[in-house]
Design a protein around this motif. Sequence first.
Motif, PDB file in Angstrom:
ATOM      1  N   ARG A  24      45.813 -28.765  89.418  1.00 20.08           N
ATOM      2  CA  ARG A  24      45.249 -28.050  88.499  1.00 20.08           C
ATOM      3  C   ARG A  24      43.763 -27.971  88.470  1.00 20.08           C
ATOM      4  O   ARG A  24      43.234 -26.855  87.866  1.00 20.08           O
ATOM      5  CB  ARG A  24      45.633 -28.724  87.037  1.00 20.08           C
ATOM      6  CG  ARG A  24      46.758 -28.461  86.681  1.00 20.08           C
ATOM      7  CD  ARG A  24      47.171 -28.918  84.958  1.00 20.08           C
ATOM      8  NE  ARG A  24      47.325 -30.343  84.981  1.00 20.08           N
ATOM      9  CZ  ARG A  24      48.123 -31.232  85.195  1.00 20.08           C
ATOM     10  NH1 ARG A  24      49.340 -31.003  85.464  1.00 20.08           N
ATOM     11  NH2 ARG A  24      47.898 -32.584  85.414  1.00 20.08           N
ATOM     12  N   SER A  25      42.910 -29.035  89.018  1.00 20.65           N
ATOM     13  CA  SER A  25      41.418 -28.739  89.271  1.00 20.65           C
ATOM     14  C   SER A  25      41.236 -27.728  90.132  1.00 20.65           C
ATOM     15  O   SER A  25      40.315 -27.054  89.881  1.00 20.65           O
ATOM     16  CB  SER A  25      41.044 -30.167  89.686  1.00 20.65           C
ATOM     17  OG  SER A  25      41.158 -31.259  88.695  1.00 20.65           O
ATOM     18  N   ALA A  26      41.878 -27.501  91.202  1.00 17.99           N
ATOM     19  CA  ALA A  26      41.550 -26.577  92.235  1.00 17.99           C
ATOM     20  C   ALA A  26      41.951 -25.255  91.721  1.00 17.99           C
ATOM     21  O   ALA A  26      41.382 -24.065  91.885  1.00 17.99           O
ATOM     22  CB  ALA A  26      42.881 -26.752  93.589  1.00 17.99           C
ATOM     23  N   ALA A  27      43.089 -24.915  90.835  1.00 18.75           N
ATOM     24  CA  ALA A  27      43.536 -23.831  90.295  1.00 18.75           C
ATOM     25  C   ALA A  27      42.292 -23.445  89.165  1.00 18.75           C
ATOM     26  O   ALA A  27      42.115 -22.208  89.124  1.00 18.75           O
ATOM     27  CB  ALA A  27      44.826 -24.029  89.417  1.00 18.75           C
ATOM     28  N   LYS A  28      41.688 -24.355  88.371  1.00 16.47           N
ATOM     29  CA  LYS A  28      40.620 -23.875  87.744  1.00 16.47           C
ATOM     30  C   LYS A  28      39.573 -23.232  88.413  1.00 16.47           C
ATOM     31  O   LYS A  28      38.892 -22.336  87.955  1.00 16.47           O
ATOM     32  CB  LYS A  28      40.115 -25.407  86.657  1.00 16.47           C
ATOM     33  CG  LYS A  28      38.967 -25.009  85.921  1.00 16.47           C
ATOM     34  CD  LYS A  28      38.621 -26.115  85.250  1.00 16.47           C
ATOM     35  CE  LYS A  28      37.531 -26.030  84.280  1.00 16.47           C
ATOM     36  NZ  LYS A  28      37.101 -27.308  83.334  1.00 16.47           N
ATOM     37  N   LEU A  29      39.200 -23.899  89.577  1.00 19.31           N
ATOM     38  CA  LEU A  29      38.018 -23.044  90.160  1.00 19.31           C
ATOM     39  C   LEU A  29      38.572 -21.889  90.929  1.00 19.31           C
ATOM     40  O   LEU A  29      37.754 -20.704  91.033  1.00 19.31           O
ATOM     41  CB  LEU A  29      37.635 -24.231  91.465  1.00 19.31           C
ATOM     42  CG  LEU A  29      37.033 -25.369  91.085  1.00 19.31           C
ATOM     43  CD1 LEU A  29      36.465 -26.416  92.187  1.00 19.31           C
ATOM     44  CD2 LEU A  29      35.969 -25.233  89.959  1.00 19.31           C
ATOM     45  N   ALA A  30      39.781 -21.735  91.346  1.00 14.06           N
ATOM     46  CA  ALA A  30      40.428 -20.500  91.866  1.00 14.06           C
ATOM     47  C   ALA A  30      40.483 -19.509  90.891  1.00 14.06           C
ATOM     48  O   ALA A  30      39.987 -18.483  91.032  1.00 14.06           O
ATOM     49  CB  ALA A  30      41.777 -20.948  92.440  1.00 14.06           C
ATOM     50  N   LYS A  31      40.493 -19.912  89.470  1.00 11.92           N
ATOM     51  CA  LYS A  31      40.623 -18.740  88.640  1.00 11.92           C
ATOM     52  C   LYS A  31      39.075 -18.118  88.368  1.00 11.92           C
ATOM     53  O   LYS A  31      38.978 -16.976  87.950  1.00 11.92           O
ATOM     54  CB  LYS A  31      41.090 -19.440  87.132  1.00 11.92           C
ATOM     55  CG  LYS A  31      42.676 -19.161  87.052  1.00 11.92           C
ATOM     56  CD  LYS A  31      42.914 -17.803  87.098  1.00 11.92           C
ATOM     57  CE  LYS A  31      44.325 -17.420  87.014  1.00 11.92           C
ATOM     58  NZ  LYS A  31      44.672 -15.885  87.068  1.00 11.92           N
ATOM     59  N   ALA A  32      38.107 -19.275  88.453  1.00  9.74           N
ATOM     60  CA  ALA A  32      36.695 -18.772  88.412  1.00  9.74           C
ATOM     61  C   ALA A  32      36.413 -17.870  89.352  1.00  9.74           C
ATOM     62  O   ALA A  32      35.485 -16.889  89.175  1.00  9.74           O
ATOM     63  CB  ALA A  32      35.878 -20.094  88.413  1.00  9.74           C
ATOM     64  N   TYR A  33      37.073 -17.771  90.574  1.00  9.96           N
ATOM     65  CA  TYR A  33      36.760 -17.001  91.709  1.00  9.96           C
ATOM     66  C   TYR A  33      37.650 -15.610  91.585  1.00  9.96           C
ATOM     67  O   TYR A  33      37.302 -14.708  92.337  1.00  9.96           O
ATOM     68  CB  TYR A  33      37.331 -17.541  92.969  1.00  9.96           C
ATOM     69  CG  TYR A  33      36.071 -18.204  93.802  1.00  9.96           C
ATOM     70  CD1 TYR A  33      35.434 -18.119  94.751  1.00  9.96           C
ATOM     71  CD2 TYR A  33      35.969 -19.580  93.074  1.00  9.96           C
ATOM     72  CE1 TYR A  33      34.400 -19.011  95.322  1.00  9.96           C
ATOM     73  CE2 TYR A  33      34.843 -20.654  93.722  1.00  9.96           C
ATOM     74  CZ  TYR A  33      34.249 -20.201  94.758  1.00  9.96           C
ATOM     75  OH  TYR A  33      33.279 -20.907  95.395  1.00  9.96           O
ATOM     76  N   GLY A  34      38.533 -15.494  90.584  1.00  9.47           N
ATOM     77  CA  GLY A  34      39.145 -14.674  90.433  1.00  9.47           C
ATOM     78  C   GLY A  34      40.449 -14.393  91.112  1.00  9.47           C
ATOM     79  O   GLY A  34      41.027 -13.192  91.357  1.00  9.47           O
ATOM     80  N   MET A  35      40.977 -15.582  91.447  1.00  7.96           N
ATOM     81  CA  MET A  35      42.175 -15.588  92.349  1.00  7.96           C
ATOM     82  C   MET A  35      43.456 -15.624  91.341  1.00  7.96           C
ATOM     83  O   MET A  35      43.498 -16.119  90.061  1.00  7.96           O
ATOM     84  CB  MET A  35      41.968 -16.889  93.169  1.00  7.96           C
ATOM     85  CG  MET A  35      41.067 -16.898  94.264  1.00  7.96           C
ATOM     86  SD  MET A  35      41.139 -18.190  95.257  1.00  7.96           S
ATOM     87  CE  MET A  35      42.292 -17.934  96.477  1.00  7.96           C
ATOM     88  N   LYS A  36      44.496 -15.346  91.820  1.00  7.63           N
ATOM     89  CA  LYS A  36      45.783 -15.436  91.096  1.00  7.63           C
ATOM     90  C   LYS A  36      46.325 -16.927  91.692  1.00  7.63           C
ATOM     91  O   LYS A  36      46.114 -17.220  92.908  1.00  7.63           O
ATOM     92  CB  LYS A  36      46.817 -14.232  91.472  1.00  7.63           C
ATOM     93  CG  LYS A  36      48.203 -14.599  91.004  1.00  7.63           C
ATOM     94  CD  LYS A  36      49.409 -13.470  91.632  1.00  7.63           C
ATOM     95  CE  LYS A  36      50.730 -13.544  90.938  1.00  7.63           C
ATOM     96  NZ  LYS A  36      51.519 -12.635  91.487  1.00  7.63           N
ATOM     97  N   VAL A  37      47.139 -17.720  90.550  1.00  8.45           N
ATOM     98  CA  VAL A  37      47.469 -19.040  91.092  1.00  8.45           C
ATOM     99  C   VAL A  37      49.138 -19.087  90.840  1.00  8.45           C
ATOM    100  O   VAL A  37      49.483 -18.557  89.882  1.00  8.45           O
ATOM    101  CB  VAL A  37      46.817 -20.039  90.218  1.00  8.45           C
ATOM    102  CG1 VAL A  37      47.413 -21.464  90.426  1.00  8.45           C
ATOM    103  CG2 VAL A  37      45.329 -19.975  90.329  1.00  8.45           C
ATOM    104  N   ILE A  38      49.574 -19.558  91.952  1.00  9.36           N
ATOM    105  CA  ILE A  38      51.152 -19.642  91.917  1.00  9.36           C
ATOM    106  C   ILE A  38      51.323 -21.054  92.171  1.00  9.36           C
ATOM    107  O   ILE A  38      50.570 -21.794  92.957  1.00  9.36           O
ATOM    108  CB  ILE A  38      52.021 -18.958  93.136  1.00  9.36           C
ATOM    109  CG1 ILE A  38      51.759 -17.773  92.850  1.00  9.36           C
ATOM    110  CG2 ILE A  38      53.425 -19.457  93.157  1.00  9.36           C
ATOM    111  CD1 ILE A  38      52.457 -16.985  94.064  1.00  9.36           C
ATOM    112  N   ALA A  39      51.792 -21.835  90.998  1.00  8.35           N
ATOM    113  CA  ALA A  39      52.083 -23.228  91.121  1.00  8.35           C
ATOM    114  C   ALA A  39      53.472 -23.577  91.369  1.00  8.35           C
ATOM    115  O   ALA A  39      54.499 -23.156  90.894  1.00  8.35           O
ATOM    116  CB  ALA A  39      51.792 -23.943  89.900  1.00  8.35           C
ATOM    117  N   LEU A  40      53.859 -24.673  92.395  1.00  6.68           N
ATOM    118  CA  LEU A  40      55.171 -25.148  92.773  1.00  6.68           C
ATOM    119  C   LEU A  40      55.117 -26.647  91.893  1.00  6.68           C
ATOM    120  O   LEU A  40      54.367 -27.506  92.229  1.00  6.68           O
ATOM    121  CB  LEU A  40      55.586 -25.403  94.245  1.00  6.68           C
ATOM    122  CG  LEU A  40      56.820 -25.665  94.501  1.00  6.68           C
ATOM    123  CD1 LEU A  40      57.565 -24.290  94.670  1.00  6.68           C
ATOM    124  CD2 LEU A  40      57.012 -26.164  95.898  1.00  6.68           C
TER     125      LEU A  40
END
Length: 248
Positions: free
Chosen positions: A76-92
Motif C-alpha cells: 500500500r505504501s508503494a501504491a500511494k507513491l505510484a499514484k502520486a506518479y500517475g500510475m495505475k495500480v493493480i493489487a493481488l
Amino acid sequence: MSKTLQNISDDTLILTNAKGTFSSTLAEYTMMACSYFAKDLPQLLKQKKNQQWKKYNILELRGATIGIVGYGDIGRSAAKLAKAYGMKVIALRRTIPSPEAIQHDPYCDVVYDTHSLNTLFRESDYVLCSAPLTPETYQLISQEQFDHAKENLVFINVGRGPVVDEEALIAALKDGRLKGAGLDVFVTEPLDESSELWKLDNVLLSPHNMDQTDTFMLESTQFFVEENLPRFLHGHPLLNPVDKKAGY
C-alpha cells in the motif's frame, strides 16, 4: 522458562511484529527501481563515464501500470507513491475485500485474487513482489508468470527471495521475457558469488538493505516499548498481531 512456554497453547501465545516501520523506505526503493529502468540510468552512467553527449528517448511512469503481489503495508505504501506518479495500480491479495472497501481505497484501481497472478503479469509494466514467505507463497512466482509477462516488464522484489523461482527469473532476464529486475532479496543471502545475477546488466541488485535506515532498529524498538508493551500491561488489544495460521 522453557517448560512454561511448552505449556502455553498456540491460542494463548500472542505474537506481534513491527509492520509499518520499513514500509516507506521500501516504497521509495520501488519507485527508484521503476525510474532506474524507465530513464535507463545505466546508459546515463555509461555516457557520463565516457564523456559522451548522446540524447535518447526515455519512458514516463505516468500512465504505466504497476502490479503489486502482496498488498499489505509495504504494498500500500508503494501504491500511494505510484499514484502520486500517475500510475495505475493493480493489487493481488489472498482475500478480496468488500466492494465498498475497494471503492474507498484511493491507491488501488483493481484488486485480483491469487488465481489471477498471470493476468496481473500480463497487464503490468512493473510488478512489485512484497509478499511474505509462507508455504503457500513459496515459489509463487515462477516460469509460468514470466511466460505471461507483458513485453518489457520490470520485476521488483522487496518481499522474500524464495517467493520467486530464482532460476526461472534468471532465464527470463537472459532471454528477454523481462526487461529487467530490481532485487533486494534472494533465495540465499548473502548472494553466492557464482550467481548469474551479479553479471546481468539488466539487474539492479542490492544486499537486502533497502529497509536499513539509520533509525530502523530504534523505531521498531520504540514501537514495542512505547506502544505494544503498555497495551499488554494494561490488557488492551495489541497492534500488529501475527496470524500464526497465515504465517505473518
